[in-house]
Design a protein around this motif. Structure first.
Motif, PDB file in Angstrom:
ATOM      1  N   ASP A  90      86.482  -2.979  23.621  1.00 45.47           N
ATOM      2  CA  ASP A  90      86.003  -3.267  24.966  1.00 45.47           C
ATOM      3  C   ASP A  90      86.043  -1.989  25.803  1.00 45.47           C
ATOM      4  N   ASN A  92      85.988  -1.538  28.949  1.00 42.80           N
ATOM      5  CA  ASN A  92      86.784  -1.607  30.172  1.00 42.80           C
ATOM      6  C   ASN A  92      88.280  -1.767  29.915  1.00 42.80           C
ATOM      7  N   ARG A 154      77.486  -8.797  24.343  1.00 39.54           N
ATOM      8  CA  ARG A 154      78.244  -7.880  25.199  1.00 39.54           C
ATOM      9  C   ARG A 154      77.904  -6.420  24.868  1.00 39.54           C
ATOM     10  N   GLU A 159      79.002  -3.284  27.241  1.00 40.00           N
ATOM     11  CA  GLU A 159      80.431  -3.564  27.445  1.00 40.00           C
ATOM     12  C   GLU A 159      81.291  -3.215  26.230  1.00 40.00           C
TER      13      GLU A 159
END
Length: 496
Positions: A90, A92, A154, A159
């Motif tokens: 991921d 983030n 995603r 992302e």
């Protein structure tokens, strides 16, 4: 403060290591720690990405503390890594979306078989220099994108990030600032065009991999950025990246056309520097990027043997016929021959020049007179036979007859194996004083970028420990090799 050291992060298949090199190119000290291997199903091999990072940074911090040095004394950091293994995470949170799928993993073998049947082999070979095999990263990324719920969507939104281990370590070292790889690692993904030096749009479409999840590709030697202050308190330049085998080629000072090395690690990897132009193999070898340095790309021919040192660990951990790896040398010297027993350690299929994902390990020629000692010696000899398979293919493709072979890796400390290797190849086998050539190679790449060393200084520092001269007569060599080829034939296509 004076820069006294280069720090190498050597992230391998079974352990993470950190090594400090001084101005003389010698190892000041090292710290190593093993980490867990996961085998969820037959043929599946996984690592925990967080454990990889934690083990790698732990060894680096321990090393710095152990030597009581100021991080400001470290001129640069180089990253060497197990190749082809992939992680998706991921962007983030930094959390992996799945375990790392390791280069040895065979879960995508059926997909590779379909790609071959659909006629993609020639395109992939021509543009990436590789053969279609589950060994490489592309099918692993495809698998994660399609098996983990919601990840593909995603990824399309930007992302998710993907990369080989060097990319993951770099991202963590810089606090998420850099998402990059080098040319040597990119060339192992089966997604990178080694001629145009770009991610191949047709292959990205074939595997359904969004380009934005892949890292930027850079030289193997340049100042990419600095470590985040939270890691070592001081910011340290990160200036070298290379896949472990290419790093070892550079560490062996194989910087001229036709120079070759063989690394005896978990697998066995022979590389020959072919200079500024890629040599297309007709013998089942890979054409790969050796490294990028000073704006130039150097290419190599490579033969990959999947199981080498791992076969010796198998004797210890699975068969339990040895207590430690070091005792294999004594056993082999004390055992006159193998009673014509051959061990084919095709636990993960066969690599070059066979490329048989469906081969499996075998012990052939057993009689009641065979003991555990014969199996130990046969297993050691299998490393030399597999290397001979690769060397014969390499000489054929390159048109160069090798006069000597530079060796490194853990198993090259075994004098029996090195002598047997020289006997079977009928060439001198040269072992350097510093066998930590993977870590040294990436230290050299990092050191060159920050002008810690010059190339002349690097070449001057190489020292030889021992040269093994061939002693075996031709008839015996040929007889042994005929037996090996026969044994390999029996192990091939076992799961077909």
């Amino acid at each position: 403060m004076d820069k006294k050291y280069i720090l190498s992060l050597d992230q391998g298949t079974s352990s993470s290591r950190s090594l400090l090199f001084n101005k003389e190119g010698n190892v000041v000290d090292s710290v190593q720690t093993e980490f867990n291997q996961f085998y969820p199903k037959a043929g599946w091999v996984e690592h925990d990405p967080i454990e990889i990072w934690n083990s790698q940074i732990k060894t680096a911090k321990e090393l710095i503390d152990k030597q009581n040095i100021d991080p400001a004394e470290i001129g640069a950091i180089g990253i060497a890594n197990q190749r082809e293994t992939v992680i998706l995470w991921d962007r983030n949170t930094g959390e992996p979306v799945y375990r790392a799928i390791v280069w040895q993993d065979k879960r995508t073998a059926d997909l590779c078989k379909k790609l071959t049947k659909d006629g993609w082999g020639e395109y992939i070979k021509k543009n990436t220099g590789l053969v279609i095999d589950s060994y490489f990263s592309a099918t692993k990324i495809h698998w994660i994108l399609n098996i983990v719920p919601g990840i593909k969507e995603r990824a399309l939104k930007g992302e998710i990030l993907a990369g080989t281990i060097d990319t993951w370590i770099m991202w963590k070292l810089t606090g998420g600032k850099l998402h990059i790889t080098d040319y040597s690692n990119a060339s192992r993904t089966m997604l990178f065009n080694i001629h145009s030096l770009e991610w191949d749009e047709d292959l990205l479409e074939l595997f359904g991999i969004p380009k934005q999840i892949l890292p930027e590709v850079r030289m193997s030697s340049e100042i990419y950025g600095h470590t985040d202050k939270s890691i070592f308190v001081k910011e340290i330049p990160i200036a070298g990246i290379a896949g472990d085998q290419q790093a070892a080629l550079f560490g062996q000072a194989c910087v001229s056309d036709g120079m070759a090395k063989n690394t005896y690690g978990t697998g066995c990897f022979m590389l020959m520097n072919t200079g500024n132009k890629p040599v297309e193999s007709e013998s089942g070898l890979l054409t790969t990027i050796a490294y990028g340095l000073n704006g130039e790309i150097k290419y190599a021919l490579e033969g990959s043997v999947f199981i080498a040192g791992a076969a010796i660990k198998w004797l210890r951990d699975a068969l339990k016929i040895i207590d430690n790896v070091a005792e294999t040398e004594k056993i082999a010297f004390e055992t006159d021959d193998t009673e014509e027993v051959y061990v084919v350690p095709a636990f993960s299929g066969l690599g070059a020049p066979y490329w048989d994902m469906f081969a499996r390990g075998a012990i052939l020629g057993l009689t009641q007179g065979v003991t555990d000692k014969h199996i130990v010696r046969s297993t050691l000899e299998s490393l030399a036979y597999q290397t001979m398979d690769v060397l014969k293919a390499m000489e054929k493709d390159s048109g160069i007859k090798l006069k000597s072979l530079n060796v490194d890796g853990g198993a090259c400390a075994n004098n029996f194996l090195m002598q047997f290797q020289a006997d079977m190849l009928n060439v001198d086998v040269i072992r350097p004083s510093n066998v930590e050539t993977t870590a040294l190679g990436v230290a050299m790449l990092a050191g060159l970028a920050v002008r810690f060393w010059t190339m002349d200084e690097i070449l001057e520092k190489r020292e030889i420990d021992r040269t093994f001269l061939p002693l075996m007569n031709k008839n015996k060599r040929e007889k042994l090799y005929v037996g090996w080829k026969k044994a390999v034939e029996k192990a091939m296509n076992w799961q077909q």
